[in-house]
Write a protein that holds these residues in place. Structure first.
Motif, PDB file in Angstrom:
ATOM      1  N   ASP A 103     -10.890  10.417  35.787  1.00  0.00           N
ATOM      2  CA  ASP A 103     -11.725  10.515  34.597  1.00  0.00           C
ATOM      3  C   ASP A 103     -10.980   9.941  33.388  1.00  0.00           C
ATOM      4  OD1 ASP A 103     -13.601  11.734  36.143  1.00  0.00           O
ATOM      5  OD2 ASP A 103     -13.369  13.735  35.281  1.00  0.00           O
ATOM      6  N   SER A 104     -11.745   9.424  32.421  1.00  0.00           N
ATOM      7  CA  SER A 104     -11.117   8.800  31.245  1.00  0.00           C
ATOM      8  C   SER A 104     -12.064   8.875  30.059  1.00  0.00           C
ATOM      9  CB  SER A 104     -10.759   7.335  31.531  1.00  0.00           C
ATOM     10  OG  SER A 104     -11.936   6.580  31.799  1.00  0.00           O
ATOM     11  N   GLY A 105     -11.522   8.598  28.904  1.00  0.00           N
ATOM     12  CA  GLY A 105     -12.326   8.562  27.690  1.00  0.00           C
ATOM     13  C   GLY A 105     -11.616   7.762  26.618  1.00  0.00           C
ATOM     14  N   GLU A 106     -12.362   7.362  25.608  1.00  0.00           N
ATOM     15  CA  GLU A 106     -11.772   6.607  24.503  1.00  0.00           C
ATOM     16  C   GLU A 106     -12.552   6.889  23.223  1.00  0.00           C
ATOM     17  OE1 GLU A 106     -14.053   2.389  25.517  1.00  0.00           O
ATOM     18  OE2 GLU A 106     -11.915   2.620  25.942  1.00  0.00           O
ATOM     19  N   ALA A 107     -11.848   6.825  22.108  1.00  0.00           N
ATOM     20  CA  ALA A 107     -12.456   7.080  20.811  1.00  0.00           C
ATOM     21  C   ALA A 107     -11.913   6.098  19.794  1.00  0.00           C
ATOM     22  CB  ALA A 107     -12.185   8.508  20.361  1.00  0.00           C
ATOM     23  N   GLU A 108     -12.776   5.717  18.870  1.00  0.00           N
ATOM     24  CA  GLU A 108     -12.381   4.868  17.748  1.00  0.00           C
ATOM     25  C   GLU A 108     -12.689   5.613  16.461  1.00  0.00           C
ATOM     26  OE1 GLU A 108     -13.075   0.304  16.110  1.00  0.00           O
ATOM     27  OE2 GLU A 108     -14.583   1.250  17.392  1.00  0.00           O
ATOM     28  N   PHE A 109     -11.673   5.726  15.586  1.00  0.00           N
ATOM     29  CA  PHE A 109     -11.817   6.409  14.315  1.00  0.00           C
ATOM     30  C   PHE A 109     -11.575   5.397  13.198  1.00  0.00           C
ATOM     31  CE2 PHE A 109     -10.356   9.491  17.430  1.00  0.00           C
ATOM     32  CZ  PHE A 109     -11.256  10.536  17.264  1.00  0.00           C
ATOM     33  N   CYS A 110     -12.586   5.162  12.384  1.00  0.00           N
ATOM     34  CA  CYS A 110     -12.478   4.240  11.259  1.00  0.00           C
ATOM     35  C   CYS A 110     -12.721   5.022   9.966  1.00  0.00           C
ATOM     36  CB  CYS A 110     -13.471   3.089  11.387  1.00  0.00           C
ATOM     37  SG  CYS A 110     -13.186   2.037  12.841  1.00  0.00           S
ATOM     38  N   PHE A 111     -12.173   4.519   8.860  1.00  0.00           N
ATOM     39  CA  PHE A 111     -12.046   5.334   7.658  1.00  0.00           C
ATOM     40  C   PHE A 111     -12.712   4.692   6.445  1.00  0.00           C
ATOM     41  CE2 PHE A 111      -8.162   5.454  10.278  1.00  0.00           C
ATOM     42  CZ  PHE A 111      -8.344   6.722  10.845  1.00  0.00           C
ATOM     43  N   SER A 112     -13.539   5.494   5.779  1.00  0.00           N
ATOM     44  CA  SER A 112     -14.059   5.131   4.461  1.00  0.00           C
ATOM     45  C   SER A 112     -13.331   6.000   3.443  1.00  0.00           C
ATOM     46  CB  SER A 112     -15.567   5.383   4.369  1.00  0.00           C
ATOM     47  OG  SER A 112     -16.278   4.566   5.269  1.00  0.00           O
ATOM     48  N   ILE A 113     -12.532   5.371   2.588  1.00  0.00           N
ATOM     49  CA  ILE A 113     -11.787   6.097   1.564  1.00  0.00           C
ATOM     50  C   ILE A 113     -12.369   5.691   0.216  1.00  0.00           C
ATOM     51  CG2 ILE A 113      -9.511   6.599   0.617  1.00  0.00           C
ATOM     52  CD1 ILE A 113      -8.338   5.534   3.269  1.00  0.00           C
ATOM     53  N   VAL A 114     -13.144   6.582  -0.361  1.00  0.00           N
ATOM     54  CA  VAL A 114     -13.882   6.305  -1.601  1.00  0.00           C
ATOM     55  C   VAL A 114     -13.141   6.989  -2.756  1.00  0.00           C
ATOM     56  CG1 VAL A 114     -16.133   6.482  -2.712  1.00  0.00           C
ATOM     57  CG2 VAL A 114     -16.010   6.393  -0.204  1.00  0.00           C
ATOM     58  N   ASP A 115     -12.752   6.275  -3.798  1.00  0.00           N
ATOM     59  CA  ASP A 115     -12.757   4.841  -3.972  1.00  0.00           C
ATOM     60  C   ASP A 115     -11.346   4.344  -4.281  1.00  0.00           C
ATOM     61  OD1 ASP A 115     -14.003   4.722  -7.430  1.00  0.00           O
ATOM     62  OD2 ASP A 115     -12.496   5.959  -6.519  1.00  0.00           O
TER      63      ASP A 115
END
Length: 444
Positions: A103-115
């Motif tokens: 079994d496997s998994g993957e995640a992508e975390f992207c960031f909005s840093i305002v402002d």
């Protein structure tokens, strides 16, 4: 240079907020006689505080073969710790059941840093690693006992996890430099110590010279995520060569992202630890003439978790190309750490990183104070862990092995070629491996 007063920094978390903080106006030059006069006005002046609001956009999926496939809905994001940023929302929680080898998994975390641009850290903690009893086939290969809730499971060691930088290019995820890759248990050890993230995706940049993540004007642009260029990708798998030892075992863990404004900041404050002590390298200890001196500091962090306390030592070198922990620069570099576990005045044991010593848990070892002397190096005791990621060395110690108050003495050495890195109450004094009077005291 010597620093007789180590700097202690308290824990800091994400800075945020928005609001008007003042109005001002000024007038000048009003005439007071019948002679010449003039007037200049500066009106409607205002000062408005900026904001720093972190949103994390999440794209997660897992593959359990014919049993299950799962992925987060498109547009999933976290704001204020909950999905979608609603006041009555729930934290993002992912549960995987019936886990099997392969079994496997993957995640992508992207960031909005305002402002505002911000320095970022990734933190975490392994909260459970349980056996949950044993089936008959598991008992044949696992002699840990199988008592539920005793933290004796094998799943955290069996799962393999990789953290990497990644980015979106033409709609595809491109994997960049690796941040850390190891078992789930060791990766969570690194996260409990705090992993600094670099806005340019350079995994080797020291914490005091890394790029912040750029800020954006808004978290969404026409309902599409508006994010910094660098993202963090996490992948996990249970290798197919893992056997019955993980049957019925379970793990639980948390991780978090922190953002802190880059302006007027050097990015060295670690929000993942509860306390930090900073001491400078000593290049003239005992008046020695060094063949290869270099300047820098060691940041000693303590993080109290539910089941373990983590001691971390981050070495921050200057930019002369010589690094304290680099065996190419110092062939005998090492870091022994003595711990007085109950603060009774006597060190109880040592945890050691020494890459050229040939320790049983190379490059880590353990020595116990046997009553006035230390025995030979042993493997780390059950429940202890250690890891080196970049310029950070971390030791995980079960809470059952420490009192609420304990003392730590560190004495990093480059074998006489270069400086020493002392972690003690008075850095002008040499190490005492038995008496802990000059060790740094920590209290949970």
């Amino acid at each position: 240079m010597k620093d007789d007063n180590p700097i202690r920094l308290s824990r800091r978390k994400m800075l945020g907020g928005v609001g008007a903080i003042g109005l001002a106006s000024a007038g000048a030059g009003l005439g007071t006689t019948a002679y010449f006069s003039d007037e200049e006005s500066f009106t409607d002046n205002s000062l408005t505080a900026g904001e720093l609001d972190l949103l994390v956009h999440v794209d997660y999926s897992e593959d359990q073969g014919s049993y299950a496939q799962y992925s987060t809905p498109d547009g999933t994001y976290i704001d204020g710790g909950v999905v979608g940023g609603q006041e009555d929302g729930e934290p993002l929680q992912i549960e995987v059941s019936d886990l099997k080898p392969g079994d496997s998994g993957e995640a992508e975390f992207c960031f909005s840093i305002v402002d505002n641009p911000a320095y970022m850290w990734m933190c975490g903690e392994l909260t459970d690693d349980d056996e949950n009893g044993q089936t008959e086939p598991e008992a044949e290969v696992d002699d840990s006992g199988g008592d539920p809730g005793e933290g004796e499971g094998e799943l955290a060691d069996a799962m393999q996890v990789t953290l990497s930088y990644c980015s979106e290019e033409d709609g595809e995820t491109v994997i960049g430099e690796e941040i850390v890759s190891d078992s789930l248990g060791d990766v969570m050890l690194a996260l409990q110590s705090g992993v600094p993230l670099s806005g340019d995706g350079d995994a080797d940049t020291p914490i005091d010279d890394r790029e912040p993540f750029e800020g954006v004007e808004s978290a969404f642009d026409d309902e599409e995520p508006n994010t910094a260029e660098q993202c963090v990708c996490v992948s996990w798998e249970v290798p197919t060569d893992v056997g019955n030892e993980i049957q019925t075992d379970s793990v639980m863990f948390d991780f978090e992202f922190y953002a802190e404004q880059a302006r007027h900041n050097d990015g060295t404050t670690n929000p993942c630890v509860d306390e930090t002590v900073v001491t400078e390298y000593d290049n003239d200890w005992k008046g020695q003439t060094l063949g290869n001196p270099t300047d820098g500091s060691v940041y000693t962090g303590v993080s109290y978790g539910e089941d373990q306390t983590v001691l971390s030592f981050t070495f921050v070198d200057d930019d002369d190309g010589t690094d304290f922990l680099d065996t190419a620069d110092y062939s005998s570099t090492n870091l022994p750490v003595a711990v007085d576990a109950d603060a009774d005045g006597t060190h109880d044991w040592q945890l050691i990183w020494q890459p050229n010593a040939g320790f049983p848990d190379d490059p880590f070892g353990y020595k116990e104070n046997t009553g006035g002397s230390y025995g030979s190096s042993q493997s780390l005791p059950a429940g202890f862990s250690a890891l080196k990621v970049g310029n950070t060395i971390s030791f995980g110690i079960p809470n059952s092995e420490l009192s609420s108050t304990f003392r730590v003495l560190g004495y990093g050495s480059t074998g006489g070629e270069g400086p020493v890195a002392k972690v003690n109450a008075d850095p002008t004094v040499g190490p005492d491996w038995f008496n802990s009077a000059n060790a740094v005291e920590f209290t949970e």
